[in-house]
Structure formats: C-alpha cells, structure tokens
Design a protein around this motif. Structure first.
Motif, PDB file in Angstrom:
ATOM      1  N   ASN A 100       0.810  -1.205   0.000  1.00 39.44           N
ATOM      2  CA  ASN A 100       0.000   0.000   0.000  1.00 39.44           C
ATOM      3  C   ASN A 100       0.850   1.265   0.000  1.00 39.44           C
ATOM      4  O   ASN A 100       0.440   2.310  -0.500  1.00 39.44           O
ATOM      5  CB  ASN A 100      -0.893  -0.011   1.246  1.00 39.44           C
ATOM      6  N   ALA A 101       2.043   1.164   0.560  1.00 37.07           N
ATOM      7  CA  ALA A 101       2.936   2.324   0.627  1.00 37.07           C
ATOM      8  C   ALA A 101       3.683   2.554  -0.691  1.00 37.07           C
ATOM      9  O   ALA A 101       4.402   3.544  -0.834  1.00 37.07           O
ATOM     10  CB  ALA A 101       3.939   2.115   1.767  1.00 37.07           C
ATOM     11  N   SER A 102       3.532   1.668  -1.662  1.00 37.43           N
ATOM     12  CA  SER A 102       4.241   1.837  -2.937  1.00 37.43           C
ATOM     13  C   SER A 102       3.782   3.113  -3.643  1.00 37.43           C
ATOM     14  O   SER A 102       2.597   3.472  -3.594  1.00 37.43           O
ATOM     15  CB  SER A 102       3.976   0.626  -3.839  1.00 37.43           C
ATOM     16  N   SER A 103       4.722   3.771  -4.317  1.00 37.29           N
ATOM     17  CA  SER A 103       4.382   5.019  -5.001  1.00 37.29           C
ATOM     18  C   SER A 103       4.152   4.808  -6.497  1.00 37.29           C
ATOM     19  O   SER A 103       4.206   5.740  -7.290  1.00 37.29           O
ATOM     20  CB  SER A 103       5.522   6.027  -4.795  1.00 37.29           C
ATOM     21  N   ILE A 104       3.881   3.563  -6.891  1.00 39.82           N
ATOM     22  CA  ILE A 104       3.828   3.236  -8.321  1.00 39.82           C
ATOM     23  C   ILE A 104       2.718   3.996  -9.071  1.00 39.82           C
ATOM     24  O   ILE A 104       2.901   4.373 -10.224  1.00 39.82           O
ATOM     25  CB  ILE A 104       3.711   1.696  -8.523  1.00 39.82           C
TER      26      ILE A 104
ATOM     27  N   GLY B 158       1.598   7.035  -8.546  1.00 38.70           N
ATOM     28  CA  GLY B 158       2.128   8.365  -8.823  1.00 38.70           C
ATOM     29  C   GLY B 158       3.182   8.324  -9.927  1.00 38.70           C
ATOM     30  O   GLY B 158       3.175   9.142 -10.847  1.00 38.70           O
ATOM     31  N   GLU B 159       4.067   7.329  -9.841  1.00 38.84           N
ATOM     32  CA  GLU B 159       5.146   7.229 -10.847  1.00 38.84           C
ATOM     33  C   GLU B 159       4.589   7.048 -12.249  1.00 38.84           C
ATOM     34  O   GLU B 159       5.145   7.544 -13.222  1.00 38.84           O
ATOM     35  CB  GLU B 159       6.072   6.046 -10.516  1.00 38.84           C
TER      36      GLU B 159
ATOM     37  N   SER C 129      -4.731   7.194 -11.461  1.00 32.64           N
ATOM     38  CA  SER C 129      -5.628   7.399 -10.319  1.00 32.64           C
ATOM     39  C   SER C 129      -6.301   6.080  -9.986  1.00 32.64           C
ATOM     40  O   SER C 129      -6.682   5.326 -10.906  1.00 32.64           O
ATOM     41  CB  SER C 129      -6.726   8.399 -10.651  1.00 32.64           C
TER      42      SER C 129
ATOM     43  N   ASP D 212       5.153  -3.291  -5.902  1.00 31.00           N
ATOM     44  CA  ASP D 212       4.576  -2.345  -6.867  1.00 31.00           C
ATOM     45  C   ASP D 212       3.441  -2.996  -7.654  1.00 31.00           C
ATOM     46  O   ASP D 212       2.391  -2.396  -7.886  1.00 31.00           O
ATOM     47  CB  ASP D 212       5.642  -1.839  -7.848  1.00 31.00           C
TER      48      ASP D 212
ATOM     49  N   LYS E 167       0.284  -3.379  -5.502  1.00 29.11           N
ATOM     50  CA  LYS E 167      -0.410  -2.093  -5.358  1.00 29.11           C
ATOM     51  C   LYS E 167      -1.163  -1.737  -6.652  1.00 29.11           C
ATOM     52  O   LYS E 167      -2.320  -1.324  -6.626  1.00 29.11           O
ATOM     53  CB  LYS E 167       0.631  -1.010  -5.019  1.00 29.11           C
TER      54      LYS E 167
END
Ligand code: UD1
Length: 366
Positions: free
Chosen positions: A185-189, A191-192, A196, A270, A273
C-alpha cells in the motif's frame, strides 16, 4: 532434523517459496536449503523479488538461463543432480509448474529422494500448454501432493493417486499476498505512472498461445485500442512478450495507442499495489487469477481454459477467448453489470505454508 531442498526458478515461484522458507525456519525441525535454478535471472524477473519478499539468498544458484524447453530442462537436470548427491536431502520440494519444477523433481526421484509438490493437482486439460505437461509429470512422481484448491484433490483422485499422499493445504501465494498487502500500500507506483485509483486497467500477457503469433497478439491489441479510449491501460511487459513485439514489428502500433503504458516488469510490492487499485485486470497468468480473487478486483483471463476453476466459482475471474470481439464483449459486460463476489476460497487464509511445515514436522517424527 529433516533436510529439505526447496527449489525455485522462475518469477511465479518466488512468492510461493518465500512463506515456505519462513515457516520451515520457524519449526526448528526442518533444515531448508534454497536452490535457485536461474531459469529467470534478470534483476526485474528475479532479484527484485528476493529483496521485496525478504527471501534468503539461495545457497546454490544453478544459473541455467534461457533456452528451448528441452535444453533448459536438460541443463537444470544436469546441474541439479550433483547438488542432490552432495547434500543428500530427505526431501526435494518443488512448487508450481515451470520447467524447474519437473526437472528437479525428476532428478530427486531417480536418486531415491522423496518429492513434495506444492500446488499439485491443478489441470487445464490442455496439453498444448508446457505447464500442463510439467504439472502432470511432476504429480505422477511426487510422494507428497500439497493442493491449493478443491479441484486439485478431485483431479488427483480421478488420476488414481493414493489419497494418503494428498493434502489440501490452501494457497501459499495468498500467504504472501496477505502478509505484504500493507507494505504494498505504501508503494508510489501509481504516482510514478500518473494513474488514479480504479481508473485504469492492468494487463499482463506472456503465454506462447497469445504472444508468439502476430495474428493472436494483433487481435488482442485491437481490443486494447478500444478499451484505451475508455480507461488507461498499464501493461508491464514480460521479456518474452517485449522480444516478440519487436520481432513482429508491433512496437510502433503499440506506441500509437494513446492511454497504453508499457513499463518494464514490476517488483512484487509495486505490482500488488497496481493490481489492488485497478478497475480491472486482463491477463493470461495463472497466479494473477488467484491474486485478483483475494483482492476483489475483476479479472478477465484471456485464455480458453483455466487450471484454477475456484477463481471462477468463488472469485472474480472470468474466462474470455483471446480475440478482439470476445474481449470487448466481456469488457463491456463487466463495465455495465459487473458484480463482484467477496467470497474467499477455502483455506486461502494466509496459513498454507504453516500447514505444509506442520506436515514436515510430523514426517520428522514430531
Ligand atoms: C516461464 C514459465 C511459465 C511462467 C512464466 C512467468 C515454463 C515452461 N514457463 O515462462 O510457466 O508463467 O515463466 O514468467 O517454465 N527472459 C529474460 N529474462 C529472464 C527470464 C527470461 O529476458 O529473467 C526471456 C528469455 O530470454 C526467453 C523468455 O524471456 O526468451 C522466456 O523465458 P522462459 O523462462 O523460458 O519462459 P517464460 O515464458 O518466462
């Protein structure tokens, strides 16, 4: 102490072996020796998973690499035999249905070492799939058949396997999913990739039947072209698929599809997520049918059959002929009246590896 050589080789093996190595270590009664055959060797197909999942470094890496089915399987057999001779394990444990699975099982059984197969009994009844051959042969020579879903028990019974060898233990892949859900859940994929939540579809394709022939892949791309007008599609491309796209000259066509992104294969966290937050998954993978069932994400499996029927009867999966018209019809039906089951297949509860470890503790005599 019972000595068990645990074999992994290809990407879908790593999430299965991770909870088993942990569960064996916790027993204090099973000495698990991890062997990586090197069937998958890229940073993105292998090392990334060891890091994401905290799998211990393999004690031995056979470094076989890619090749034709015959040469890859033969090379694993040739390199694994001396390892078994040197380590003299009580058991060799193999997972899944890849070439490493059958190759190492065959070596063990011929040296008089017992074989345990995790994910036994699954059948697509399609012998054109290399994995189906690997499954049938591995089960035929295994002493312990550890089954993930009820169809597996039934298939083995029908094949005349001694029921004493068969244990319905649940799904080790789901152990890994449940354990890592929060970390993922903390992955920033998102955004990368500029996405949405619930506004995009995830695609994975690598089966020879879908990606080795220009007509088959072309027809699937026709459908993606339409879907991409509706929602973005993220397609982390398997090396085999990327290579074929280049050889077939389909690269430019894919680049022209607006809304289609084709990143390199993603790591476990990733990808988890990405899948969990997607509106829909289109895939020909085995494991992703299971993961989407637990995540409650609708899955269209672009194949004529599945060896994992519980994902249809109890889960979110639906089979779909891998052709443009069928894919689009299934997609539209899903968008207009897709109801999602929140049921969970029996024993997909995060404790499958524990059950398997308990079986080995009993075998160790206590
Ligand atoms: C294998 C498994 C399949 C599994 C899939 C998941 C068999 C028979 N098939 O198929 O069941 O679903 O893995 O990924 O065991 N390649 C790389 N880097 C790598 C690995 C492979 O570039 O780290 C390339 C190879 O050069 C080869 C292609 O990918 O051309 C296919 O690899 P291979 O392991 O032979 O089979 P997969 O199609 O990946």
């Amino acid at each position: 102490m019972l000595k068990v050589i645990c074999v992994c080789g290809a990407r879908p093996n790593f999430m299965k072996i991770a909870p088993l190595m942990e569960a064996f270590a916790r027993t204090g009664k099973v000495h698990a020796v991890l062997v990586h055959t090197g069937q998958h060797y890229d940073e993105r197909m292998s090392q990334l998973f060891f890091r994401d999942l905290g799998i211990p470094e393999p004690e031995i890496n056979l470094e076989v690499g890619s090749g034709s089915h015959a040469s890859q399987t033969a090379e694993i057999i040739r390199r694994f035999e001396p390892v078994v001779l040197e380590h003299r394990p009580d058991w060799v444990l193999v997972v899944g249905d890849v070439n490493s699975t059958i190759a190492c099982a065959l070596v063990a059984v011929k040296l008089g070492v017992k074989v345990a197969h995790v994910e036994a009994g699954l059948r697509s009844f399609d012998r054109g799939m290399p994995e189906e051959i690997n499954r049938l042969l591995t089960d035929a020579i295994s002493d312990l058949l550890l089954v993930s879903e009820p169809s597996g028990v039934e298939n083995l019974r029908r094949e005349g396997v001694d029921p004493a060898k068969v244990h319905f233990v649940g799904n080790v892949m789901i152990d890994t999913l449940m354990k890592n859900r929060e970390r993922a859940n903390a992955s920033s994929i998102l955004g990368e990739l500029g996405l949405s939540p619930k506004k995009y579809a995830v695609v994975t394709l690598h089966r020879p039947s879908n990606v080795d022939h220009p007509r088959a892949l072309g027809s699937i791309l026709d459908a993606f072209e339409q879907i991409a007008r509706d929602m973005e599609i993220v397609f982390p491309m398997h090396p085999r698929t990327r290579k074929n796209v280049e050889v077939m000259g389909l690269g430019e066509r894919m680049e022209r599809i607006r809304g289609l992104k084709t990143p390199e294969p993603l790591g476990y966290l990733d990808f988890l997520k990405l899948t969990a937050d997607s509106a829909l998954v289109l895939t020909d993978s085995g494991g992703i049918q299971e993961e989407t069932t637990i995540l409650g994400v609708p899955c269209l499996t672009l194949r004529e059959n599945t060896e994992r029927p519980v994902t249809i009867s109890e889960g979110t999966n639906r089979l779909c002929k891998p052709e443009a018209a069928s894919i689009l019809q299934a997609y539209r039906e899903q968008r207009t009246n897709g109801t999602i089951s929140t049921r969970r297949p029996a024993l997909w509860d995060g404790k499958a590896a524990e059950r398997i470890a308990e079986i080995f503790v009993k075998l160790a005599g206590g």
